[in-house]
Design a protein around this motif. Structure first.
Motif, PDB file in Angstrom:
ATOM      1  N   ALA A  45       0.858  -1.025   0.126  1.00  0.00           N
ATOM      2  CA  ALA A  45      -0.036   0.101   0.022  1.00  0.00           C
ATOM      3  C   ALA A  45       0.894   1.357  -0.094  1.00  0.00           C
ATOM      4  O   ALA A  45       2.111   1.066   0.318  1.00  0.00           O
ATOM      5  CB  ALA A  45      -1.035   0.032   1.093  1.00  0.00           C
ATOM      6  N   GLU A  46       0.145   2.262  -0.565  1.00  0.00           N
ATOM      7  CA  GLU A  46       0.897   3.628  -0.523  1.00  0.00           C
ATOM      8  C   GLU A  46      -0.234   4.679  -0.066  1.00  0.00           C
ATOM      9  O   GLU A  46      -1.306   4.382  -0.644  1.00  0.00           O
ATOM     10  CB  GLU A  46       1.316   3.930  -1.715  1.00  0.00           C
ATOM     11  CG  GLU A  46       2.137   5.533  -1.762  1.00  0.00           C
ATOM     12  CD  GLU A  46       2.855   5.851  -2.900  1.00  0.00           C
ATOM     13  OE1 GLU A  46       2.117   5.907  -4.098  1.00  0.00           O
ATOM     14  OE2 GLU A  46       3.990   5.866  -3.139  1.00  0.00           O
TER      15      GLU A  46
ATOM     16  N   PHE B 106      -0.103  -6.886   5.253  1.00  0.00           N
ATOM     17  CA  PHE B 106       0.819  -6.037   4.405  1.00  0.00           C
ATOM     18  C   PHE B 106       2.353  -6.516   4.500  1.00  0.00           C
ATOM     19  O   PHE B 106       2.848  -6.810   5.725  1.00  0.00           O
ATOM     20  CB  PHE B 106       0.667  -4.494   4.562  1.00  0.00           C
ATOM     21  CG  PHE B 106      -0.907  -4.260   4.249  1.00  0.00           C
ATOM     22  CD1 PHE B 106      -1.026  -3.885   2.849  1.00  0.00           C
ATOM     23  CD2 PHE B 106      -1.711  -3.992   5.005  1.00  0.00           C
ATOM     24  CE1 PHE B 106      -2.192  -3.223   2.319  1.00  0.00           C
ATOM     25  CE2 PHE B 106      -2.893  -3.521   4.600  1.00  0.00           C
ATOM     26  CZ  PHE B 106      -3.246  -3.560   3.440  1.00  0.00           C
TER      27      PHE B 106
ATOM     28  N   VAL C 197       4.705  -0.920   3.126  1.00  0.00           N
ATOM     29  CA  VAL C 197       3.866   0.195   2.778  1.00  0.00           C
ATOM     30  C   VAL C 197       4.658   1.414   2.784  1.00  0.00           C
ATOM     31  O   VAL C 197       5.710   1.536   3.410  1.00  0.00           O
ATOM     32  CB  VAL C 197       2.645   0.289   3.970  1.00  0.00           C
ATOM     33  CG1 VAL C 197       1.702  -0.527   3.853  1.00  0.00           C
ATOM     34  CG2 VAL C 197       3.428   0.475   5.292  1.00  0.00           C
TER      35      VAL C 197
ATOM     36  N   PHE D 246      -1.634   0.856   9.758  1.00  0.00           N
ATOM     37  CA  PHE D 246      -0.880   0.076   9.141  1.00  0.00           C
ATOM     38  C   PHE D 246      -0.020  -0.827  10.125  1.00  0.00           C
ATOM     39  O   PHE D 246       0.089  -2.238   9.861  1.00  0.00           O
ATOM     40  CB  PHE D 246      -0.003   0.602   8.183  1.00  0.00           C
ATOM     41  CG  PHE D 246      -0.721   0.745   6.825  1.00  0.00           C
ATOM     42  CD1 PHE D 246      -1.257  -0.169   6.007  1.00  0.00           C
ATOM     43  CD2 PHE D 246      -1.090   1.816   6.496  1.00  0.00           C
ATOM     44  CE1 PHE D 246      -1.862  -0.069   4.697  1.00  0.00           C
ATOM     45  CE2 PHE D 246      -1.733   2.298   5.168  1.00  0.00           C
ATOM     46  CZ  PHE D 246      -2.232   1.347   4.438  1.00  0.00           C
TER      47      PHE D 246
END
Ligand SMILES: C[S@@+](CC[C@H](N)C(=O)[O-])C[C@H]1O[C@@H](n2cnc3c(N)ncnc32)[C@H](O)[C@@H]1O
Length: 232
Positions: free
Chosen positions: A80-81, A163, A166, A183
């Motif tokens: 993810a960003e 995740f 990230v 996160f």
């Protein structure tokens, strides 16, 4: 006359040695001195992305992201960003991620709230990218999802995910804190978090230092502006 010539010669060597030092200290010179084709090709790719996307990272920062994505290949979880802007750093992640799923979050209306802790260079509405432009830029990559709005109000679709990597590039204290809150607990063991501006934006630094004060992980400062966390 002789003295003038000697001075001119000395100045020439001073200027030349400064120029050589400058070139050697740049990221491109490092890879040439290692004579490593993979590094050279990767920097060429990153320079291409920089030109295509108005990327707001310098080459060494771009390289850090690229390599961090690569090394998390075997770690379980999506990527993810938060802080996409025109999709420059997103494209770097896309180039390194293989077929893994990437979730991209941005208001696409620029920075939301900027607080009193934050560096004065930031203001609400700064860095407004366009959703459609980013979608077009990334259309050739598989398993990429874009979410428009203020994070974490847009995070519902990824609430149950884990995740492996990230990237945060959100500039402010509040946004960075929200990213960490969301996160951290969703990172797999061995997963990596990278943030831009840890060494350049007071709010980002403060958010990391507060958040990790009671956590076992170290905040690893990178030579440029970034920091990195390896999840235990
Ligand atoms: C410096 S730009 C990102 C630059 C981009 N990573 C690059 O390298 O080209 C910062 C971005 O963060 C976004 N942003 C900041 N806080 C946010 C939040 N809480 N939710 C969504 N987007 C946010 C802004 O809209 C802006 O596009």
């Amino acid at each position: 006359m002789t003295r003038i010539l000697i001075n001119a010669k000395a100045n020439f060597w001073v200027v030349l040695s400064k120029a050589v030092n400058y070139i050697l200290s740049s990221q491109r010179a490092t890879i040439i001195s290692y004579n490593d084709k993979y590094r050279r090709d990767t920097f060429d790719l990153l320079h291409r992305i920089e030109k295509e996307t108005d990327l707001l990272l310098c080459p060494s920062e771009a390289y850090t992201i690229f390599m961090a994505v690569k090394v998390t290949e075997k770690i379980n979880g999506d990527l993810a960003e938060v802080g996409v802007y025109k999709g420059g750093s997103s494209k770097i992640i896309c180039e390194a991620k293989g077929l893994r799923t990437l979730h991209l979050f941005d208001t696409f209306e620029g920075l939301p709230e900027v607080g009193s802790i934050d560096s004065k260079q930031f203001f609400a509405g700064q860095y407004a990218g366009t959703f459609d432009e980013v979608k077009e830029n990334l259309k050739n990559y598989e398993n990429v999802y874009l979410y428009k709005g203020v994070f974490p109000t847009t995070a519902d679709p990824i609430k149950t995910k884990k995740f492996s990597f990230v990237h945060f590039d959100v500039d402010t204290y509040l946004s960075t804190k929200e990213c960490l809150n969301f996160f951290y607990e969703r990172m797999s063991k061995g997963g990596i978090m990278v943030s831009h501006d840890y060494n350049a934006a007071e709010g980002v630094r403060r958010a990391f230092q507060e958040f990790f004060a009671d956590k076992p992980e170290h905040i690893i400062e990178i030579a440029n502006t970034q920091c990195m966390i390896l999840k235990f």
